[in-house]
Design an enzyme around this catalytic site. Structure first.
Site, PDB file in Angstrom:
ATOM      1  N   LYS A 181       4.136  -2.010  -0.588  1.00 13.80           N
ATOM      2  CA  LYS A 181       3.792  -1.325  -1.835  1.00 13.80           C
ATOM      3  C   LYS A 181       5.060  -1.173  -2.652  1.00 13.80           C
ATOM      4  O   LYS A 181       6.162  -1.414  -2.167  1.00 13.80           O
ATOM      5  CB  LYS A 181       3.226   0.086  -1.558  1.00 13.80           C
ATOM      6  CG  LYS A 181       2.045   0.129  -0.657  1.00 13.80           C
ATOM      7  CD  LYS A 181       0.778  -0.307  -1.353  1.00 13.80           C
ATOM      8  CE  LYS A 181      -0.358  -0.380  -0.343  1.00 13.80           C
ATOM      9  NZ  LYS A 181      -1.350  -1.351  -0.609  1.00 13.80           N
TER      10      LYS A 181
ATOM     11  N   SER B 185      -3.455  -5.916  -3.038  1.00 17.01           N
ATOM     12  CA  SER B 185      -2.954  -4.672  -3.626  1.00 17.01           C
ATOM     13  C   SER B 185      -1.688  -4.839  -4.435  1.00 17.01           C
ATOM     14  O   SER B 185      -1.341  -3.959  -5.210  1.00 17.01           O
ATOM     15  CB  SER B 185      -2.721  -3.632  -2.535  1.00 17.01           C
ATOM     16  OG  SER B 185      -1.681  -4.054  -1.690  1.00 17.01           O
TER      17      SER B 185
END
Lengths: 200, 163
Positions: B95, B51
């Site tokens: 993230k 990700s």
């Protein structure tokens, strides 16, 4: 040689440091004591502002909470404040939300907490991208977040109910340790008829 | 038999017990110091997954996580953070922060298949996090803005790459 702290000062500094290290570790991993203030810490029945409560933090290992526990968590609106409320529903449970007149399922990784308080914004959220698969209309995401009523202080108790991620949990209140006339265990209590557990 | 007992009595048990006690206490203090530094100052973590490509390796990166900055609210847009996953509290994910509370964030709903985008205002006390690799990332586009309290640290450098 000049300027070096003398032996008793040095040894007492060292014992303070080691005591602080041990204290921090015990408080982070095993148990901690918090003082309940109001209204930023929202009390529940059984826990009043001014109490000192023993918070058990071993439950954070596996996040094994039970319905009806009094829990302490970081406020979703202000990460520096801790909030004391009662945990009503675990992931997968169905809960009835009176103000919205709906029944909703708690998504994975979240839980439902309720408490009473006398002055605050009662904040209600819809879980983002709820997994119902329904076609959403063109309302923007902003409208999905609804803020409840705001009552000025002293206007009476208004229940606060929110859904929070379990990652915000700080611990579980097991006992009240101060004031002396209120020393004792904090019991698990569930409101009647609000939740249905997931059986599959 | 009695010589054995005499030899047993000759062993300095008290000194041994005292030394064992002080060694054990020192060991406990070292463990506590390690815990305090790891949880409150800075820590090392292994981050892997698709990700955050291309910033982070698919097979894994060993990174240094700064806990002090995150604790005192010094996280801003553009920072890569380590946070507790809102979908599973026993998992940590990394993230990038795209928006703080009050910011307006526009994102692509379905980047591979369509051009439609949505705009959202991040509510109070929350942050909007997204993986750099928007085609393969479960982030705020799926689970919404996350409360700041879920952020456990700010990743500020990489020390090793897992091949």
């Amino acid at each position: 040689m000049a300027g070096r702290p003398s032996a008793p000062v040095w040894s007492s500094l060292r014992s303070c440091l080691s005591g602080a290290l041990v204290g921090f570790t015990v408080s982070d991993r095993y148990a901690s004591i918090i003082t309940v203030r109001g209204p930023s810490m929202i009390p529940t029945p059984g826990v009043k502002p001014g109490d000192c409560a023993l918070v058990e933090r071993l439950c954070l290992d596996r996040y094994d909470f039970s319905r009806g526990d009094v829990v302490v968590f970081r406020s979703p609106r202000d990460h520096e404040n801790l909030v004391v409320q009662r945990l009503i529903a675990l992931p997968g449970d169905w809960i009835q939300v009176p103000e919205l007149q709906e029944i909703r399922q708690i998504p994975e990784g979240h839980c439902w907490v309720e408490g009473e308080h006398s002055a605050s914004i009662s904040w209600d959220s819809r879980s983002f991208g709820s997994g119902t698969g329904r076609q959403q209309s063109t309302i923007t995401e902003v409208e999905r977040w609804r803020v409840g009523d705001h009552r000025s202080s002293g206007a009476g108790k208004k229940p606060s109910r929110t859904q929070i991620p379990l990652g915000l949990m700080y611990g579980r209140v097991t006992h009240i340790v101060w004031p002396p006339n209120r020393i004792g265990r904090v019991e698990r209590k569930m409101p009647e008829g609000r939740t249905m557990q997931q059986w599959f | 038999m009695s010589s054995f007992l005499r030899r047993l009595a000759g062993i300095p048990w008290r000194e041994i017990a005292g030394e064992a006690r002080s060694r054990a206490f020192l060991f406990a203090q070292v463990l506590c110091a390690v815990h305090v530094v790891n949880a409150h100052v800075c820590s090392i973590a292994l981050v892997r997954g698709p990700s955050m490509l291309p910033a982070m390796n698919l097979a894994g990166d060993v990174v240094v996580v700064d806990r002090v900055g995150a604790r005192f609210g010094r996280v801003g847009p553009g920072d890569v953070v380590l946070l507790i996953s809102p979908q599973n509290p026993r998992r940590m994910v990394s993230k990038r922060v795209l928006g703080m509370e009050g910011d307006t964030v526009t994102y692509l709903v379905n980047p591979g298949n369509s051009e439609s985008s949505k705009t959202v205002v991040v509510p109070e006390g929350h942050v909007w996090v997204q993986g750099d690799n928007i085609y393969d990332s479960k982030d705020s586009r799926e689970f919404g803005p996350v409360p700041y309290g879920l952020i456990t640290g700010k990743i500020f450098c990489r020390v090793a790459k897992v091949t």
